[in-house]
Design a protein around this motif. Structure first.
Motif, PDB file in Angstrom:
ATOM      1  N   VAL A  63       0.884  -1.080  -0.491  1.00  6.07           N
ATOM      2  CA  VAL A  63       0.001  -0.243   0.089  1.00  6.07           C
ATOM      3  C   VAL A  63       0.632   1.032  -0.088  1.00  6.07           C
ATOM      4  O   VAL A  63       1.870   0.737   0.899  1.00  6.07           O
ATOM      5  CB  VAL A  63      -1.023   0.139   1.178  1.00  6.07           C
ATOM      6  CG1 VAL A  63      -1.966   0.923   1.321  1.00  6.07           C
ATOM      7  CG2 VAL A  63      -1.531  -1.561   1.488  1.00  6.07           C
ATOM      8  N   LYS A  64       0.914   2.588  -0.625  1.00  2.00           N
ATOM      9  CA  LYS A  64       1.191   3.328  -1.025  1.00  2.00           C
ATOM     10  C   LYS A  64       0.484   4.554  -1.228  1.00  2.00           C
ATOM     11  O   LYS A  64      -0.705   4.966  -0.471  1.00  2.00           O
ATOM     12  CB  LYS A  64       2.046   3.773  -2.697  1.00  2.00           C
ATOM     13  CG  LYS A  64       3.537   2.770  -2.928  1.00  2.00           C
ATOM     14  CD  LYS A  64       3.795   2.562  -4.376  1.00  2.00           C
ATOM     15  CE  LYS A  64       4.541   1.726  -4.983  1.00  2.00           C
ATOM     16  NZ  LYS A  64       4.753   2.032  -5.570  1.00  2.00           N
ATOM     17  N   ASP A  65       0.986   5.549  -0.568  1.00  9.65           N
ATOM     18  CA  ASP A  65       0.347   7.025  -0.064  1.00  9.65           C
ATOM     19  C   ASP A  65       0.209   7.414  -1.291  1.00  9.65           C
ATOM     20  O   ASP A  65       1.252   7.333  -2.572  1.00  9.65           O
ATOM     21  CB  ASP A  65       0.824   7.822   1.618  1.00  9.65           C
ATOM     22  CG  ASP A  65       2.185   8.131   1.045  1.00  9.65           C
ATOM     23  OD1 ASP A  65       2.863   8.042   0.034  1.00  9.65           O
ATOM     24  OD2 ASP A  65       2.869   8.600   2.109  1.00  9.65           O
ATOM     25  N   ALA A  66       0.247   8.732  -1.403  1.00  7.82           N
ATOM     26  CA  ALA A  66       0.004  10.015  -2.248  1.00  7.82           C
ATOM     27  C   ALA A  66       1.033  10.295  -3.048  1.00  7.82           C
ATOM     28  O   ALA A  66       1.250  10.744  -4.089  1.00  7.82           O
ATOM     29  CB  ALA A  66      -1.101  11.092  -1.822  1.00  7.82           C
ATOM     30  N   VAL A  71       3.519   2.651   2.614  1.00  6.39           N
ATOM     31  CA  VAL A  71       3.046   2.856   4.101  1.00  6.39           C
ATOM     32  C   VAL A  71       3.000   1.146   4.509  1.00  6.39           C
ATOM     33  O   VAL A  71       3.097   0.511   5.419  1.00  6.39           O
ATOM     34  CB  VAL A  71       1.271   3.102   3.000  1.00  6.39           C
ATOM     35  CG1 VAL A  71       1.258   2.971   4.998  1.00  6.39           C
ATOM     36  CG2 VAL A  71       1.840   4.296   3.705  1.00  6.39           C
ATOM     37  N   THR A  72       2.279   0.127   3.641  1.00  7.53           N
ATOM     38  CA  THR A  72       2.620  -0.777   4.359  1.00  7.53           C
ATOM     39  C   THR A  72       3.344  -2.175   3.453  1.00  7.53           C
ATOM     40  O   THR A  72       2.677  -2.239   2.122  1.00  7.53           O
ATOM     41  CB  THR A  72       1.060  -1.585   4.592  1.00  7.53           C
ATOM     42  OG1 THR A  72       0.658  -0.689   4.714  1.00  7.53           O
ATOM     43  CG2 THR A  72       0.928  -3.419   5.275  1.00  7.53           C
TER      44      THR A  72
END
Length: 133
Positions: A63-66, A71-72
């Motif tokens: 999981v990536k942020d903007a 992130v994960t």
């Protein structure tokens, strides 16, 4: 204490063990080089250029942020790396078998035992029989 340590280090067993460890490291590097640089490319060619290390089953994707930072991290079962390890184990075992077999052929065979002569009792029996005549 220093004298005891010196006598311990200078015993033949410790020196032989140290040489064996160093040689094992060198032989291990040669065998691992053979596996990584010669055997695995051949295995890859035989499997159609597939790199087993990239095979995995993703349990949960990363999981990536903007901003694009992770992130994960990805959670995956990397079964391809395990297949590589198994193939490497088989190839290393085979190479070690060949090395040991070649070493066994290089060793000189044990000299044949000298023929056993007659025992003392057999000689005395022969002398007794000759004296009877």
């Amino acid at each position: 204490m220093l004298k005891e340590f010196k006598s311990f280090i200078m015993t033949g067993n410790v020196i032989e063990f140290a040489v064996a460890v160093i040689m094992a490291g060198a032989v291990g590097a040669v065998v691992n080089g053979f596996v990584a640089d010669i055997a695995m490319p051949i295995v890859g060619m035989l499997t159609g250029g597939m790199d087993f290390a990239s095979l995995k089953y993703v349990l949960s994707p990363e999981v990536k942020d903007a901003a694009g930072a992770v992130v994960t991290p990805e959670n995956a079962v990397r079964y391809g790396a395990w297949i590589n390890t198994i193939v490497s184990l088989i190839v290393v075992g085979f190479v070690m078998f060949l090395i040991i077999k070649a070493y066994g052929k290089m060793k000189k065979p044990a000299p044949a035992a000298a023929p056993a002569g007659p025992t003392q009792e057999e000689l005395l029996t022969q002398i007794r029989d000759l004296l009877k005549k």
